[in-house]
Design an enzyme around this catalytic site. Structure first.
Site, PDB file in Angstrom:
ATOM      1  N   LYS A 230      30.391  64.581  16.842  1.00  0.00           N
ATOM      2  CA  LYS A 230      29.641  63.414  16.332  1.00  0.00           C
ATOM      3  C   LYS A 230      30.509  62.146  16.409  1.00  0.00           C
ATOM      4  CE  LYS A 230      28.854  65.314  12.267  1.00  0.00           C
ATOM      5  NZ  LYS A 230      29.605  66.585  12.493  1.00  0.00           N
TER       6      LYS A 230
ATOM      7  N   ARG B  15      22.983  64.982   4.965  1.00  0.00           N
ATOM      8  CA  ARG B  15      23.569  66.302   5.181  1.00  0.00           C
ATOM      9  C   ARG B  15      22.924  67.354   4.302  1.00  0.00           C
ATOM     10  NH1 ARG B  15      29.004  65.223   7.217  1.00  0.00           N
ATOM     11  NH2 ARG B  15      30.260  67.071   7.257  1.00  0.00           N
TER      12      ARG B  15
ATOM     13  N   ARG C 170      42.019  69.501  17.157  1.00  0.00           N
ATOM     14  CA  ARG C 170      41.728  68.068  16.967  1.00  0.00           C
ATOM     15  C   ARG C 170      42.957  67.327  16.415  1.00  0.00           C
ATOM     16  NH1 ARG C 170      36.723  66.099  13.624  1.00  0.00           N
ATOM     17  NH2 ARG C 170      37.421  67.702  12.186  1.00  0.00           N
TER      18      ARG C 170
ATOM     19  N   ARG D  70      43.799  66.651  10.667  1.00  0.00           N
ATOM     20  CA  ARG D  70      43.096  66.462   9.388  1.00  0.00           C
ATOM     21  C   ARG D  70      43.350  67.663   8.482  1.00  0.00           C
ATOM     22  NH1 ARG D  70      36.986  64.476  10.440  1.00  0.00           N
ATOM     23  NH2 ARG D  70      36.545  66.131   8.955  1.00  0.00           N
TER      24      ARG D  70
ATOM     25  N   ARG E  96      33.262  74.825   5.652  1.00  0.00           N
ATOM     26  CA  ARG E  96      32.463  73.698   6.151  1.00  0.00           C
ATOM     27  C   ARG E  96      31.304  74.216   6.998  1.00  0.00           C
ATOM     28  NH1 ARG E  96      36.957  70.253   8.907  1.00  0.00           N
ATOM     29  NH2 ARG E  96      35.272  68.825   9.465  1.00  0.00           N
TER      30      ARG E  96
HETATM   31  P1  AP5 Z   1      34.732  65.226  16.622  1.00  0.00           P
HETATM   32  O1  AP5 Z   1      34.075  64.165  17.419  1.00  0.00           O
HETATM   33  O2  AP5 Z   1      35.855  64.811  15.711  1.00  0.00           O
HETATM   34  O3  AP5 Z   1      33.631  66.080  15.822  1.00  0.00           O
HETATM   35  P2  AP5 Z   1      32.751  65.705  14.548  1.00  0.00           P
HETATM   36  O4  AP5 Z   1      31.399  66.284  14.773  1.00  0.00           O
HETATM   37  O5  AP5 Z   1      32.830  64.231  14.256  1.00  0.00           O
HETATM   38  O6  AP5 Z   1      33.527  66.555  13.475  1.00  0.00           O
HETATM   39  P3  AP5 Z   1      33.903  66.273  11.973  1.00  0.00           P
HETATM   40  O7  AP5 Z   1      34.857  67.364  11.591  1.00  0.00           O
HETATM   41  O8  AP5 Z   1      34.380  64.865  11.751  1.00  0.00           O
HETATM   42  O9  AP5 Z   1      32.563  66.468  11.288  1.00  0.00           O
HETATM   43  P4  AP5 Z   1      32.310  66.837   9.856  1.00  0.00           P
HETATM   44  O10 AP5 Z   1      30.861  66.559   9.833  1.00  0.00           O
HETATM   45  O11 AP5 Z   1      32.713  68.149   9.356  1.00  0.00           O
HETATM   46  O12 AP5 Z   1      33.309  65.874   9.047  1.00  0.00           O
HETATM   47  P5  AP5 Z   1      33.048  64.593   8.161  1.00  0.00           P
HETATM   48  O13 AP5 Z   1      34.218  63.718   8.350  1.00  0.00           O
HETATM   49  O14 AP5 Z   1      31.687  64.048   8.392  1.00  0.00           O
HETATM   50  O15 AP5 Z   1      35.237  66.365  17.634  1.00  0.00           O
HETATM   51  C1  AP5 Z   1      35.965  67.487  17.181  1.00  0.00           C
HETATM   52  C2  AP5 Z   1      37.082  67.845  18.201  1.00  0.00           C
HETATM   53  O16 AP5 Z   1      36.490  68.303  19.410  1.00  0.00           O
HETATM   54  C3  AP5 Z   1      37.958  66.654  18.596  1.00  0.00           C
HETATM   55  O17 AP5 Z   1      39.270  67.115  18.798  1.00  0.00           O
HETATM   56  C4  AP5 Z   1      37.362  66.154  19.915  1.00  0.00           C
HETATM   57  O18 AP5 Z   1      38.339  65.551  20.736  1.00  0.00           O
HETATM   58  C5  AP5 Z   1      36.833  67.442  20.520  1.00  0.00           C
HETATM   59  N1  AP5 Z   1      35.583  67.257  21.260  1.00  0.00           N
HETATM   60  C6  AP5 Z   1      34.537  66.452  20.916  1.00  0.00           C
HETATM   61  N2  AP5 Z   1      33.547  66.568  21.802  1.00  0.00           N
HETATM   62  C7  AP5 Z   1      33.958  67.487  22.725  1.00  0.00           C
HETATM   63  C8  AP5 Z   1      33.354  68.060  23.870  1.00  0.00           C
HETATM   64  N3  AP5 Z   1      32.115  67.696  24.279  1.00  0.00           N
HETATM   65  N4  AP5 Z   1      34.048  68.993  24.578  1.00  0.00           N
HETATM   66  C9  AP5 Z   1      35.287  69.368  24.179  1.00  0.00           C
HETATM   67  N5  AP5 Z   1      35.926  68.864  23.106  1.00  0.00           N
HETATM   68  C10 AP5 Z   1      35.261  67.928  22.374  1.00  0.00           C
HETATM   69  O19 AP5 Z   1      33.033  65.222   6.677  1.00  0.00           O
HETATM   70  C11 AP5 Z   1      34.212  65.670   6.040  1.00  0.00           C
HETATM   71  C12 AP5 Z   1      33.877  66.090   4.606  1.00  0.00           C
HETATM   72  O20 AP5 Z   1      33.357  64.961   3.857  1.00  0.00           O
HETATM   73  C13 AP5 Z   1      32.787  67.160   4.455  1.00  0.00           C
HETATM   74  O21 AP5 Z   1      33.327  68.466   4.574  1.00  0.00           O
HETATM   75  C14 AP5 Z   1      32.257  66.857   3.036  1.00  0.00           C
HETATM   76  O22 AP5 Z   1      33.117  67.374   2.035  1.00  0.00           O
HETATM   77  C15 AP5 Z   1      32.309  65.353   2.973  1.00  0.00           C
HETATM   78  N6  AP5 Z   1      31.052  64.715   3.401  1.00  0.00           N
HETATM   79  C16 AP5 Z   1      30.883  63.899   4.495  1.00  0.00           C
HETATM   80  N7  AP5 Z   1      29.606  63.496   4.594  1.00  0.00           N
HETATM   81  C17 AP5 Z   1      28.938  64.054   3.537  1.00  0.00           C
HETATM   82  C18 AP5 Z   1      27.583  64.022   3.097  1.00  0.00           C
HETATM   83  N8  AP5 Z   1      26.630  63.323   3.757  1.00  0.00           N
HETATM   84  N9  AP5 Z   1      27.245  64.750   2.008  1.00  0.00           N
HETATM   85  C19 AP5 Z   1      28.178  65.463   1.325  1.00  0.00           C
HETATM   86  N10 AP5 Z   1      29.481  65.540   1.684  1.00  0.00           N
HETATM   87  C20 AP5 Z   1      29.853  64.834   2.784  1.00  0.00           C
END
Ligand code: AP5
Length: 217
Positions: free
Chosen positions: A13, A87, A126, A159, A170
Site C-alpha cells: 500500500k 480497517r 522491508r 520497523r 497483524r
Molecule cells: P509496503 O509498501 O511497505 O506495504 P504496506 O502495505 O504499506 O505495509 P504496512 O506494513 O505499512 O501496512 P500495515 O497496513 O500493516 O501498516 P500500517 O503502517 O498501516 O511494502 C512492504 C514491503 O514489500 C516493502 O519492503 C516493499 O519494498 C516491498 N514491496 C512492496 N510492493 C512489492 C511488490 N509488488 N513486489 C515485491 N516487493 C514489494 O499500520 C501499522 C499499525 O498501526 C497497525 O498494526 C495498527 O496497530 C495501527 N493502525 C494503522 N491504521 C489503523 C486503523 N485504521 N485502525 C486501527 N489501527 C490502525
C-alpha cells in the site's frame, strides 16, 4: 479524486501510494504513518496507540476515526488517498457518515490482493527511511547504496512491528477485522481487486489503468 487503498499488511500500500501521489497529486493519508508521527512526537494519541501497534493489534476505532476525519479536512483540490483506513467495518461506517455530512463520496476503492506467505517475506525484508518514509526491500526493491535512502542518504531502519510474532498478529487482525471492509464496500460500490503479488511496476500499471479512466471521466 478520493481513493481508498485496501490490502493486507505488506501488500504494498505504502509503495503504491507514493507512485499514485506522484501521478495524480493526491494527499497521502496513511493511518499508520500518522500514528508513527504521533508516537515520535509523544502526543497523548501516540502514547495511547503504542501498545496496540507494538503487539500488532488494531488501535481502537474511536481514536482512529477522530484522527483520520481531522486529517481529511485538509484535502487539496486534487483529493486524497486513504491508506490503512478504514480497517474495520465500524471505521468504514463512520467514514461514510463523515463523507455524507460533507456531500462527498469515495471515487475508487482498490483492494491489493496477496497471500500471507508473500506478506511474511516482504515484511522481513522491508527497510524504511526514518526521515522521508521511503520504503525499500533488501531483495525486491534495493536502495542504490546498501542501507542508505536513495533520496536523502539517511540510514535505513527496520520497523519494530515487522518481527515475526507481531506480523502474525497483524495478519490475524487483517483477516478477522479488515477483510470484511471490502465486503462492506461491495454492497453498494465497485471494489477493484488488484493482483499485488506482481512486481511493483506491474502493480502500478494495473492501478493506473483504473485511476486514469476515472481521472478522465
Ligand atoms: P509496503 O509498501 O511497505 O506495504 P504496506 O502495505 O504499506 O505495509 P504496512 O506494513 O505499512 O501496512 P500495515 O497496513 O500493516 O501498516 P500500517 O503502517 O498501516 O511494502 C512492504 C514491503 O514489500 C516493502 O519492503 C516493499 O519494498 C516491498 N514491496 C512492496 N510492493 C512489492 C511488490 N509488488 N513486489 C515485491 N516487493 C514489494 O499500520 C501499522 C499499525 O498501526 C497497525 O498494526 C495498527 O496497530 C495501527 N493502525 C494503522 N491504521 C489503523 C486503523 N485504521 N485502525 C486501527 N489501527 C490502525
Amino acid at each position: 479524486m478520493r481513493v481508498v487503498l485496501l490490502g493486507a499488511p505488506g501488500a504494498g500500500k505504502g509503495t503504491q501510494c507514493k507512485r499514485i501521489v506522484d501521478r495524480y497529486g493526491l494527499l497521502h493519508l496513511s493511518s499508520g504513518d500518522i500514528l508513527r508521527k504521533e508516537r515520535t512526537a509523544a502526543t497523548e494519541l501516540g502514547r495511547k496507540a503504542q501498545s496496540y501497534m507494538d503487539s500488532g493489534e488494531l488501535v481502537p476505532d474511536q481514536l482512529i476515526v477522530e484522527m483520520m476525519t481531522k486529517a481529511m479536512r485538509n484535502d487539496p483540490d486534487a483529493g486524497y488517498i486513504l491508506d490503512g483506513f478504514p480497517r474495520t467495518v465500524n471505521q468504514a461506517v463512520e467514514l461514510d457518515k463523515a463523507l455524507e455530512g460533507n456531500c462527498e463520496d469515495i471515487d475508487a476503492i482498490l483492494n491489493l490482493e496477496i497471500d500471507d506467505k508473500l506478506v511474511i517475506e516482504r515484511m522481513s525484508g522491508r527497510r524504511s527511511c526514518p526521515k522521508c518514509g521511503a520504503v525499500y526491500h533488501i531483495k525486491n526493491l534495493r536502495p542504490k547504496v546498501d542501507d542508505k535512502c536513495d533520496i536523502d542518504g539517511t540510514t535505513l531502519v527496520q520497523r519494530p512491528d515487522d518481527n515475526s510474532d507481531v506480523v502474525s498478529n497483524r495478519l490475524k487482525a487483517y483477516h478477522q477485522q479488515t477483510e470484511p471492509v471490502a465486503a462492506y464496500f461491495r454492497n453498494n460500490r465497485t471494489v477493484y481487486d488488484i493482483d499485488a503479488s506482481k512486481d511493483p511496476d506491474k502493480v502500478s500499471v494495473l492501478i493506473f489503468e483504473k485511476l486514469d479512466a476515472l481521472a478522465k471521466s
